[in-house]
Design a protein around this motif. Structure first.
Motif, mmCIF file in Angstrom:
data_model
loop_
_atom_site.group_PDB
_atom_site.id
_atom_site.type_symbol
_atom_site.label_atom_id
_atom_site.label_comp_id
_atom_site.label_asym_id
_atom_site.label_seq_id
_atom_site.Cartn_x
_atom_site.Cartn_y
_atom_site.Cartn_z
ATOM 1 N N ARG A 13 35.152 9.318 20.847
ATOM 2 C CA ARG A 13 33.730 9.511 21.149
ATOM 3 C C ARG A 13 33.069 8.170 21.470
ATOM 4 O O ARG A 13 32.317 8.058 22.450
ATOM 5 N N LEU A 23 27.828 14.586 22.190
ATOM 6 C CA LEU A 23 29.086 15.318 22.080
ATOM 7 C C LEU A 23 28.836 16.752 21.635
ATOM 8 O O LEU A 23 29.480 17.682 22.125
ATOM 9 N N SER A 24 27.880 16.950 20.758
ATOM 10 C CA SER A 24 27.522 18.296 20.310
ATOM 11 C C SER A 24 27.057 19.154 21.484
ATOM 12 O O SER A 24 27.478 20.300 21.636
ATOM 13 N N SER A 27 30.055 19.982 23.774
ATOM 14 C CA SER A 27 31.143 20.770 23.183
ATOM 15 C C SER A 27 30.696 22.086 22.559
ATOM 16 O O SER A 27 31.533 22.934 22.255
ATOM 17 N N ASP A 28 29.405 22.248 22.321
ATOM 18 C CA ASP A 28 28.880 23.415 21.607
ATOM 19 C C ASP A 28 29.417 23.461 20.170
ATOM 20 O O ASP A 28 29.656 24.524 19.611
ATOM 21 N N SER A 48 37.081 24.863 17.554
ATOM 22 C CA SER A 48 36.150 23.724 17.558
ATOM 23 C C SER A 48 36.847 22.465 18.041
ATOM 24 O O SER A 48 36.299 21.702 18.837
ATOM 25 N N TRP A 50 39.411 22.319 20.009
ATOM 26 C CA TRP A 50 39.650 22.482 21.446
ATOM 27 C C TRP A 50 38.373 22.175 22.226
ATOM 28 O O TRP A 50 38.414 21.482 23.246
ATOM 29 N N ARG A 51 37.230 22.659 21.743
ATOM 30 C CA ARG A 51 35.961 22.392 22.433
ATOM 31 C C ARG A 51 35.647 20.899 22.444
ATOM 32 O O ARG A 51 35.162 20.363 23.444
ATOM 33 N N LEU A 52 35.913 20.224 21.343
ATOM 34 C CA LEU A 52 35.683 18.781 21.286
ATOM 35 C C LEU A 52 36.618 18.051 22.237
ATOM 36 O O LEU A 52 36.194 17.151 22.968
ATOM 37 N N LYS A 54 38.040 19.174 24.940
ATOM 38 C CA LYS A 54 37.632 19.458 26.318
ATOM 39 C C LYS A 54 36.415 18.608 26.703
ATOM 40 O O LYS A 54 36.370 18.027 27.789
ATOM 41 N N ALA A 55 35.445 18.508 25.806
ATOM 42 C CA ALA A 55 34.242 17.712 26.082
ATOM 43 C C ALA A 55 34.571 16.231 26.225
ATOM 44 O O ALA A 55 33.865 15.496 26.920
#
Length: 183
Positions: A13, A23-24, A27-28, A48, A50-52, A54-55
């Motif tokens: 990050r 980042l939030s 990434s949602d 979660s 995976w979303r991080l 990807k972001a």
């Protein structure tokens, strides 16, 4: 394998020059959860994580990657990497090597009785195919629930919103193949 990914997440990050709030948004994943993950206070869900990833323009394997010792074709019994998340409620036994050039993930997933894979359905490019070895599994797929029992299988396009739920009284063990690689 005990997950200690906080340092890797924070460093990536910071390398991307992103605040936790930025980042939030990308990434949602909530700012509070990101902060707790970075301090290794919680183990995030695979979704979660995976979303991080990807972001942050990487894949989830970044958090688990270990340098391969040599070209490995066979992973012997007892040598598979196992990722444990959600306070010992879900186990992902990876049946593949860490090779960067692979296109397919294979894993055995164990979901404890009464466990939901994640609160929000996930969508991503690719395909998934699962087979229930033991117990039952509800696959929430594109707004519908599909209940799979021992010996049942399912195949779907991963761009459809999906999540996995074990509504049963016993642990569910299933084997999955998915593309593109997730881990």
């Amino acid at each position: 394998m005990e997950l200690m990914i906080g340092g890797k997440l924070k460093q990536l990050r910071l390398d991307k020059k992103l605040s936790i709030a930025e980042l939030s948004r990308l990434s949602d994943v909530s700012t509070g959860l990101i902060s707790q993950i970075e301090r290794d206070l919680v183990v995030p869900s695979v979704t979660s994580l995976w979303r991080l990833a990807k972001a942050l323009d990487t894949n989830i394997n970044y958090f688990f990657y270990e340098e391969p010792h040599e070209e490995q074709l066979i992973i012997r019994k007892g040598s598979h990497r196992t990722i444990v998340t959600h306070h010992d409620s879900s186990f992902y036994k990876l049946l593949h090597t860490n090779r960067d050039d692979r296109a397919l993930d294979m894993m055995v997933i164990t979901l404890k009785a009464g466990y939901t894979y994640d609160k929000k359905p996930l969508c991503h490019e690719g395909e998934e195919c699962g087979y229930v070895l033991k117990g039952s599994l509800t696959v929430y797929l594109n707004g519908k629930d599909y209940v799979l029992h021992e010996g049942d299988s399912i195949y779907f396009n991963s761009t459809l919103p999906h999540k996995y739920i074990n509504n049963g009284d016993e642990d569910c063990i299933s084997i999955w193949a998915m593309t593109p690689k997730f881990f």
